[in-house]
Structure formats: C-alpha cells, structure tokens
Design an enzyme around this catalytic site. Structure first.
Site, PDB file in Angstrom:
ATOM      1  N   ALA A  62       0.865  -1.182   0.000  1.00 52.95           N
ATOM      2  CA  ALA A  62       0.000   0.000   0.000  1.00 52.95           C
ATOM      3  C   ALA A  62       0.899   1.228   0.000  1.00 52.95           C
ATOM      4  O   ALA A  62       2.075   1.138   0.343  1.00 52.95           O
ATOM      5  CB  ALA A  62      -0.875  -0.016   1.254  1.00 52.95           C
ATOM      6  N   GLY A 101       0.516  -5.114   0.691  1.00 51.51           N
ATOM      7  CA  GLY A 101      -0.603  -5.068  -0.239  1.00 51.51           C
ATOM      8  C   GLY A 101      -0.246  -5.655  -1.598  1.00 51.51           C
ATOM      9  O   GLY A 101      -1.125  -6.147  -2.312  1.00 51.51           O
ATOM     10  N   GLU A 104      -0.762  -9.158  -1.261  1.00 47.03           N
ATOM     11  CA  GLU A 104      -2.213  -9.357  -1.130  1.00 47.03           C
ATOM     12  C   GLU A 104      -2.903  -9.293  -2.500  1.00 47.03           C
ATOM     13  O   GLU A 104      -3.847 -10.047  -2.769  1.00 47.03           O
ATOM     14  CB  GLU A 104      -2.787  -8.327  -0.142  1.00 47.03           C
ATOM     15  CG  GLU A 104      -2.331  -8.634   1.292  1.00 47.03           C
ATOM     16  CD  GLU A 104      -2.673  -7.556   2.288  1.00 47.03           C
ATOM     17  OE1 GLU A 104      -2.291  -6.396   2.047  1.00 47.03           O
ATOM     18  OE2 GLU A 104      -3.311  -7.866   3.312  1.00 47.03           O
ATOM     19  N   GLU A 124       3.999  -5.650   7.129  1.00 48.84           N
ATOM     20  CA  GLU A 124       3.187  -4.621   7.780  1.00 48.84           C
ATOM     21  C   GLU A 124       3.510  -4.448   9.259  1.00 48.84           C
ATOM     22  O   GLU A 124       3.424  -3.361   9.812  1.00 48.84           O
ATOM     23  CB  GLU A 124       1.692  -4.936   7.619  1.00 48.84           C
ATOM     24  CG  GLU A 124       1.129  -4.647   6.235  1.00 48.84           C
ATOM     25  CD  GLU A 124       1.308  -5.788   5.240  1.00 48.84           C
ATOM     26  OE1 GLU A 124       2.147  -6.680   5.484  1.00 48.84           O
ATOM     27  OE2 GLU A 124       0.607  -5.781   4.213  1.00 48.84           O
TER      28      GLU A 124
HETATM   29  C1  3H9 Z   1       0.508  -2.358   3.340  1.00 48.25           C
HETATM   30  O1  3H9 Z   1       0.719  -2.861   2.271  1.00 48.25           O
HETATM   31  C2  3H9 Z   1      -0.816  -2.390   4.049  1.00 48.25           C
HETATM   32  C3  3H9 Z   1      -1.808  -3.341   3.440  1.00 48.25           C
HETATM   33  O2  3H9 Z   1      -1.608  -4.637   3.942  1.00 48.25           O
HETATM   34  C4  3H9 Z   1      -3.189  -3.003   3.840  1.00 48.25           C
HETATM   35  C5  3H9 Z   1      -3.755  -1.722   3.366  1.00 48.25           C
HETATM   36  C6  3H9 Z   1      -5.211  -1.601   3.614  1.00 48.25           C
HETATM   37  N1  3H9 Z   1       4.673   3.339  -0.095  1.00 48.25           N
HETATM   38  O3  3H9 Z   1      13.347   1.539   0.474  1.00 48.25           O
HETATM   39  P1  3H9 Z   1      13.808   2.266  -0.727  1.00 48.25           P
HETATM   40  C7  3H9 Z   1       9.495   4.627  -1.280  1.00 48.25           C
HETATM   41  S1  3H9 Z   1       1.720  -1.496   4.159  1.00 48.25           S
HETATM   42  C8  3H9 Z   1       5.180   4.528  -0.434  1.00 48.25           C
HETATM   43  O4  3H9 Z   1      14.829   3.330  -0.554  1.00 48.25           O
HETATM   44  P2  3H9 Z   1      14.955  -0.137  -1.794  1.00 48.25           P
HETATM   45  C9  3H9 Z   1      10.562   4.964  -0.247  1.00 48.25           C
HETATM   46  O5  3H9 Z   1      10.078   5.843   0.745  1.00 48.25           O
HETATM   47  C10 3H9 Z   1       3.117  -1.516   3.057  1.00 48.25           C
HETATM   48  N2  3H9 Z   1       6.485   4.734  -0.700  1.00 48.25           N
HETATM   49  O6  3H9 Z   1      14.264   1.287  -1.899  1.00 48.25           O
HETATM   50  C11 3H9 Z   1      11.625   5.574  -1.112  1.00 48.25           C
HETATM   51  O7  3H9 Z   1      11.232   6.906  -1.386  1.00 48.25           O
HETATM   52  P3  3H9 Z   1      12.346   8.031  -1.515  1.00 48.25           P
HETATM   53  C12 3H9 Z   1       3.839  -2.799   3.122  1.00 48.25           C
HETATM   54  C13 3H9 Z   1       7.294   3.677  -0.620  1.00 48.25           C
HETATM   55  O8  3H9 Z   1      15.228  -0.555  -3.171  1.00 48.25           O
HETATM   56  C14 3H9 Z   1      11.515   4.780  -2.411  1.00 48.25           C
HETATM   57  O9  3H9 Z   1      10.206   4.180  -2.396  1.00 48.25           O
HETATM   58  N3  3H9 Z   1       5.038  -2.716   2.326  1.00 48.25           N
HETATM   59  C15 3H9 Z   1       6.823   2.400  -0.276  1.00 48.25           C
HETATM   60  O10 3H9 Z   1      16.054  -0.086  -0.792  1.00 48.25           O
HETATM   61  C16 3H9 Z   1      12.541   3.688  -2.535  1.00 48.25           C
HETATM   62  O11 3H9 Z   1      12.480   2.892  -1.363  1.00 48.25           O
HETATM   63  C17 3H9 Z   1       6.208  -2.358   2.850  1.00 48.25           C
HETATM   64  O12 3H9 Z   1       6.340  -2.121   4.032  1.00 48.25           O
HETATM   65  C18 3H9 Z   1       5.443   2.246  -0.012  1.00 48.25           C
HETATM   66  N4  3H9 Z   1       4.908   1.057   0.305  1.00 48.25           N
HETATM   67  O13 3H9 Z   1      13.843  -1.082  -1.178  1.00 48.25           O
HETATM   68  C19 3H9 Z   1       7.378  -2.289   1.901  1.00 48.25           C
HETATM   69  N5  3H9 Z   1       7.879   1.533  -0.268  1.00 48.25           N
HETATM   70  O14 3H9 Z   1      13.216   7.597  -2.665  1.00 48.25           O
HETATM   71  C20 3H9 Z   1       8.148  -1.054   2.124  1.00 48.25           C
HETATM   72  C21 3H9 Z   1       8.944   2.255  -0.622  1.00 48.25           C
HETATM   73  O15 3H9 Z   1      11.561   9.266  -1.747  1.00 48.25           O
HETATM   74  N6  3H9 Z   1       9.208  -0.862   1.166  1.00 48.25           N
HETATM   75  N7  3H9 Z   1       8.610   3.546  -0.828  1.00 48.25           N
HETATM   76  O16 3H9 Z   1      13.054   7.997  -0.200  1.00 48.25           O
HETATM   77  C22 3H9 Z   1      10.371  -1.534   1.228  1.00 48.25           C
HETATM   78  O17 3H9 Z   1      10.571  -2.403   2.018  1.00 48.25           O
HETATM   79  C23 3H9 Z   1      11.454  -1.113   0.282  1.00 48.25           C
HETATM   80  O18 3H9 Z   1      11.147   0.172  -0.171  1.00 48.25           O
HETATM   81  C24 3H9 Z   1      11.644  -2.041  -0.934  1.00 48.25           C
HETATM   82  C25 3H9 Z   1      12.680  -1.373  -1.898  1.00 48.25           C
HETATM   83  C26 3H9 Z   1      12.185  -3.379  -0.472  1.00 48.25           C
HETATM   84  C27 3H9 Z   1      10.368  -2.207  -1.687  1.00 48.25           C
END
Ligand code: 3H9
Length: 693
Positions: A62, A101, A104, A124
C-alpha cells in the site's frame, strides 16, 4: 492518465502497472485496477488476465504516504476482493519484491508465476499494522498456518524457493516473465478462476494451545508492541471463520492498529531510515573513493567485530595488533563468532575467514583504502596511531577513528591530511549492531563522507552523520539519562524501581542493570580525572562507594545488584540498599516515593532535552536522525519511534512544562534547550522543524 495500462495479447489482457519507484498501491493504482476489471469483465474477447508491474518491482505494498490521511475509495481490500471474485482467471506475474498489499494483490489473483529471484513478504508488522487487505486470511489458506504466522509476525522477505515450497507461487518463470505469464494465462483459461479464499483450513488442528505456544515463542521479541498480537488474532480468525467473517475481523484489528500510536511511530522510523542517508552537499554526483581493502588497528572485541563486517561482504580486511599473541587471539574470536552463528554453514565461515588476515606491521596496511582505528580511548594513543598511519598509508586512503567520545578534529590534526579523516563509531558488538555514527570533522572531505555513507550500507549498517562533540549524538545524550537514574536512587527510589520503570517503558534493560553490565569501575576511573564541579556528585558518590567496596558490577558478581554464581540476573542487595540510605542521609536528601511515571520522565526527558541541544547545534542533521541513533544503537523501543518522535507524541508543551519543573529543583542539571522551548511555545514539533529545513 492511469498508472495501469492494458495490452491485449490474443485472448489475454495484460494489465501493467507503472508507478515508480516501487509501484505502491496508491489511489490511482487501485482505481486503475477497478476500471480495467470493469472493462474486461464485459469484453468477451478476453478469456484471462495477467497482472504485472513495470520497473524494478511488483507492488511493494500500500502507499505508505497515504496513511494517516482520509482514505479514498476504492479501498485496497475491495480491490483484492474484486480480483478474487473476478469471473475470468487472473495470473499475477511477480518480480522484485511483492510486499504487503502487493502480495495481497497476488493472493487475490487465482494463479501466481514468479521470477526466481523475486521475494514476497507481509512486512506490515514493521509499520505497526497488519496485512489489512486479506493477507492474514488468504496467506494461511495458501501457505499453511505455521508459514503464514512466520511471514506475518517476522515481516521478513521470503525468497522464491521457500515461497514456492509454501505454495505461494505455482510456477517459476524463465528469462521472460511477461511472456511466460501470458502462456500460463492461456493454459488456465480452461481451468477457470481459483479463488484463494475458497481453500478450507483444518481449524481443529490449530486450537487454543497451538496459538498459546506460538504467543509464548515470540513474547520476548514482541514485548510492548501492539501489532503482533493483532496479527495473531487475525490468523486465529482465519482458522475458525469463513473468509468473509475473517476479513471483517481483520478490518477491525487493522483499524485498531492504525489508531494506535505505534503505527505512527513505526511509519516515522520507516521514513527516518530512508532520510538518514540524505546529507546536504552529498549527491549521487559526489565522487566516491574505491574501498577494496580495509585495515583495522586493534584486534580487541571492537576491532575484531568491525573487521567481521568487511569480511562478511567479501572485502579483504587486515587487522593490526602490537604482538602476535594478541593478534591470534583476536582473529580466533572472529572465527569462533562466525562458527557459532546458526545462519552460517562451514563453507560460509571458510569464505569469510579467507578475507580476514592479520599483521603486526604497519607497512602491511600501506595499500589499504580505508583504515579504522579501534584502540584504547586515550588521546596519546590515538596520536601515535594516526601519526603512524599518516606515514605509511598511500595517498587518498581514508583514516577513521572508532572513538566514542574523543575530538575527531584533534585526531585529524595529528595527520598531514585531515580531509581524509573522520570518525566511524561502531556499537558493540560491532558485527551485530546496525548503527554506525559517521562523524564528520570540520575538514572531512565530501567524497570521504560519501564513500563512508555508501560503505555503511554495503556492510549492512544504518549510517547516521554526526558532528564533532563529546560523545557525538548517542553517548552525549546518555549522560543526563544516567544521571537522573542515579539521582532518583538518592532521592527515594531503589535501583530495582528505577530499572523496572525504564524496562516497562520499553528499553531493553534499566540503566542501573546496564551500568553493572558495563562495569561500575569504568565510570569511576573517568570521574577520578574529572573536575568534581563539572558533574552532579550527588548522582555518583554512592556508586564510587560501591566500587571502593569492590562492588564493580556483574564481572565480579556484585555491583549495584548481587549476582548468584554464574548468573547474570540482578538481585536487589540489602548491603547496597543500606549504603543508599546512608548516602542519601549524608546528602541531607529527604527520601520520597517517586512514581514510575516520574522516573521515566526524568530519564527520557533528559535524553530529549540533550537531543534538542544537539539538533540546535547542528551536531545531528535532523530530529529523525537522533531517533534512528537511539532505536538502532540503544534499544529505544521502536514502537515509540525514538526519543524525539516520542516527545512530539507526548506534546512538546507538556515536555517543556515538566522540564521547567525539573529545572526549578536542579537548575544546574537542567539547561533547557532554547530550541525545545521555542517549538513548545509555538505549538510546533521536532517533525515540523525537520520539515522546515
Ligand atoms: C501495506 O501494504 C498495508 C496493506 O496490507 C493493507 C492496506 C489496507 N509506499 O526503500 P527504498 C518509497 S503497508 C510509499 O529506498 P529499496 C521509499 O520511501 C506496506 N512509498 O528502496 C523511497 O522513497 P524516496 C507494506 C514507498 O530498493 C523509495 O520508495 N510494504 C513504499 O532499498 C525507494 O524505497 C512495505 O512495508 C510504499 N509502500 O527497497 C514495503 N515503499 O526515494 C516497504 C517504498 O523518496 N518498502 N517507498 O526515499 C520496502 O521495504 C522497500 O522500499 C523495498 C525497496 C524493499 C520495496
């Protein structure tokens, strides 16, 4: 324009999401799915659908930036339900990381194919919430309850081999994921949709005792957190209720998580961890130096631990000691530490050992690109080391000190090339702790700093830039924290009261147990060389008496607490309690009962106040950097987001009011930060201050 585009390949519609950087499921993406599904539903030419993403990854979850704002329809659970109930088969084609998400969405699809290098996960819980778009109901159905609990409670990224074994994906793709997904979609046209929610779980197997055992197994790790218990409740619902009822429970527990301060705190840390690497003046264009070989001065616990980090990632590292015996001992400890790690095979250990070497000769470090000194904390010794390094190292080599307190500028001045010098303050055990304070001296060159920021990431550390001052960010803040804990003992609390209050607040252990572990003699010897007017002796005289009575801490079996032979468990000591009462009386202090709340406020607000000074002086670039330091280096509870976020959550006006009360009693100890005062009076916060810069 919708971030989701449709391409029809024969009877297969391919929906591709292109929403950089990580294809987060923002409002536009969710709406795009619903709009395309509506159009395809009535399109008789289309028999099946592929769901995929462009760019580096499948949906990473999400859109976290939307959290805390008014939700906009369509909501993610509804999108997933629309996929699951779609009358034509849907194939998710996963690459990169399908997280939260994102997974999901894939679980809502009827079939899944993945690139073998992809990973999936439900992280999450690290955001203080739970998989709220059906993940807690569908993953147990597909992967089994044990595997789902593991994934949901750990939040880890599961490699494809394991995910495939769990049944999360049906097929691994070859070189062309899109083409293979389309081929797979053609195959499943005949089978039709296969909703994950239709899978029935054997509820009887997962009774109360099963979940009670599971809760017990994670209790230590999840102490104080809110979301993990909510996650477990959801999985309990998955095994006992039909999908629709389980989803209702999931929604309820998800909403409760979102309303809990833990979610805001963990979200704050998510962005803080990413922000921390952004340093004004350092850009992608700033040139970096190559780090192909590293030298470490000192094979003690710290030097050895630091060396392990480099060998772990395949960078050759040479450790220098004064004599062969100390060197062999130090390198032996590194080997043993690797051998003891349950995550490493014998081959992994051998691979690491290959990159580790030792020497007693400075000349052997001549070709190192980076040398980190980890010797005794005495300026005279640092002087010798840095003069020698300056003599032998090749031009352009970076020289770093692992000092925890000393003046990095003074150390740099011992060399003829201060722009190549900086502090790299690792935390013990250095091979485990994630924090690295990167101390930028007044002459440190930008490319030296940029190189070390990248290097921190490479060795798996969170690098936080700090300016030069006594103790940098983390240790400087500790002094008031410890002082207040010690003073509380003089003013009326017993050590166990202080430690319990701080432990219950969420710190890994109380400050007095920690002092016993570190050894009371260390502080004692430091104080001997200090001017007694420079600190509050009321807080320390009772500790000096303990050391003089041979109560030096855990290592001798008695300190502030007693320890049974071979045990590390602190036991309140009647002897110490008698000393405490005597010392309080000597000071003329009237002992009063101090509430747990006040104990916490005194210590934690001392941290916050010093943090504000540090911010004001520019020693830390932002309040959120201080939070990262405390969470990663000092075990500050993540669910409170770090001391500065915690202050914002309490309200700076309230913190300031309390600080004024403390200052009215002990004005010398409580020099209130002008920045904190200003923000409190303006009704502002540290977060707003960060954003304004
Ligand atoms: C969810 O899904 C809830 C649902 O179950 C239910 C809903 C009803 N959203 O980490 P990086 C940005 S909760 C917005 O440096 P990497 C991040 O801030 C979500 N932005 O890259 C950064 O921005 P900036 C569950 C996001 O290659 C840029 O992307 N998912 C999101 O080292 C690059 O990120 C997670 O918790 C997001 N979801 O790692 C996954 N994710 O460049 C969270 C990232 O401006 N994300 N950004 O600073 C991660 O773990 C890592 O970003 C990922 C890539 C492994 C994907």
């Amino acid at each position: 324009m919708s971030p989701i585009t449709r391409e029809d390949i024969g009877e297969i519609a391919v929906l591709s999401c292109d929403y950089p950087p990580v294809n987060a499921l923002s409002h536009a993406v969710r709406k795009g799915y619903i709009d395309h599904l509506d159009a395809i539903r009535s399109d008789d030419a289309i028999k099946a659908v592929v769901v995929r993403c462009e760019g580096r990854t499948f949906h990473a979850g999400a859109d976290i930036t939307e959290f805390g704002k008014p939700p906009q329809e369509p909501h993610l659970p509804d999108v997933v339900m629309a996929l699951e109930t779609f009358p034509k088969p849907l194939v998710a084609a996963i690459h990169g990381t399908a997280l939260g998400g994102g997974l999901e969405i894939a679980l809502g699809c009827h079939y899944r194919i993945a690139d073998p290098s992809a990973k999936v996960g439900l992280p999450e819980v690290h955001l203080g919430i739970l998989p709220g778009a059906g993940g807690t109901q569908r993953l147990p159905r597909l992967a089994g309850v044990e595997n789902a609990l593991d994934a949901i409670l750990s939040g880890r990224h599961v490699k494809m081999k394991e995910a495939a074994a769990w049944g999360v994906v049906d097929r691994l793709a070859g070189d062309d994921l899109k083409a293979d997904a389309v081929a797979y979609a053609k195959e499943v046209v005949a089978s039709g949709p296969r909703p994950t929610g239709d899978i029935e779980l054997d509820g009887a197997k997962y009774d109360e005792a099963f979940f009670a055992n599971f809760r017990k197994s994670i209790a230590r790790k999840t102490r104080g957190f809110f979301a993990p218990e909510q996650c477990i409740r959801c999985v309990e619902a998955a095994v006992s209720l039909p999908l629709v009822e389980g989803l209702k429970k999931e929604r309820q527990y998800f909403t409760e998580c979102m309303q809990n301060p833990e979610a805001a705190a963990m979200r704050h840390l998510f962005f803080a961890e990413r922000q921390v690497a952004r340093v004004p003046g350092i850009t992608k264009e700033t040139k970096r130096r190559d780090i192909k070989k590293v030298g470490i001065i000192g094979a003690g616990t710290m030097g050895g631990g630091i060396a392990m980090n480099f060998a772990n990632v395949g960078i050759p590292v040479t450790v220098l000691e004064l004599n062969q015996e100390a060197l062999d001992r130090g390198l032996g400890v590194c080997r043993k530490n690797w051998e003891r790690s349950s995550r490493l095979t014998a081959d992994d250990v051998a691979e690491r050992v290959k990159y580790l070497s030792g020497t007693t000769n400075y000349e052997d470090l001549a070709d190192c690109d980076l040398v980190i000194e980890a010797v005794f904390e005495k300026m005279e010794i640092k002087e010798q080391v840095f003069k020698k390094l300056d003599e032998v190292l090749k031009p352009g080599a970076i020289m770093a000190s692992n000092t925890s307190y000393l003046d990095v500028d003074a150390i740099a001045a011992y060399t003829s090339r201060p722009s190549d010098v900086l502090g790299l303050h690792f935390f013990s055990p250095a091979n485990v702790m994630k924090l690295l304070e990167i101390v930028r001296g007044k002459e440190t060159a930008d490319d030296v700093l940029a190189t070390c920021l990248d290097m921190a990431k490479k060795i798996g550390k969170v690098g936080v830039v700090a300016g030069v001052c006594h103790g940098f960010i983390g240790n400087r803040m500790l002094s008031g924290y410890g002082r207040e804990a010690n003073l509380n003992v003089m003013k009326g609390a017993m050590p166990q009261d202080v430690d319990k209050a701080i432990f219950d607040f969420g710190m890994p252990m109380g400050p007095l147990t920690m002092a016993d572990m570190a050894g009371l003699d260390i502080g004692y010897f430091n104080r001997q060389s200090m001017d007694r007017n420079s600190f509050d002796t009321r807080a320390t005289d009772w500790l000096d008496r303990l050391v003089e009575g041979d109560r030096k801490g855990l290592k001798v079996g008695k300190g502030i607490y007693d320890y049974a032979e071979g045990s590390r468990a602190p036991v309140p000591s009647p002897e110490v309690e008698a000393i405490i009462l005597e010392e309080s009386a000597k000071l003329g202090l009237e002992r009063t009962s101090i509430s747990a709340e006040e104990i916490v406020e005194r210590s934690i607000y001392a941290l916050i106040n010093e943090g504000a000074h540090i911010l004001d002086e520019g020693i830390a670039l932002r309040a959120s950097d201080i939070d990262v330091v405390y969470v990663y280096g000092y075990g500050f509870p993540r669910y409170r987001g770090g001391p500065m976020h915690y202050a914002d959550a309490v309200g700076l006006d309230k913190v300031y009011a309390r600080l004024q009360e403390f200052a009215s009693i002990d004005p010398d100890n409580w020099k209130i930060s002008p920045l904190l005062k200003r923000l409190a009076e303006e009704g502002s916060s540290f977060a707003a201050f960060d954003q304004s810069r």
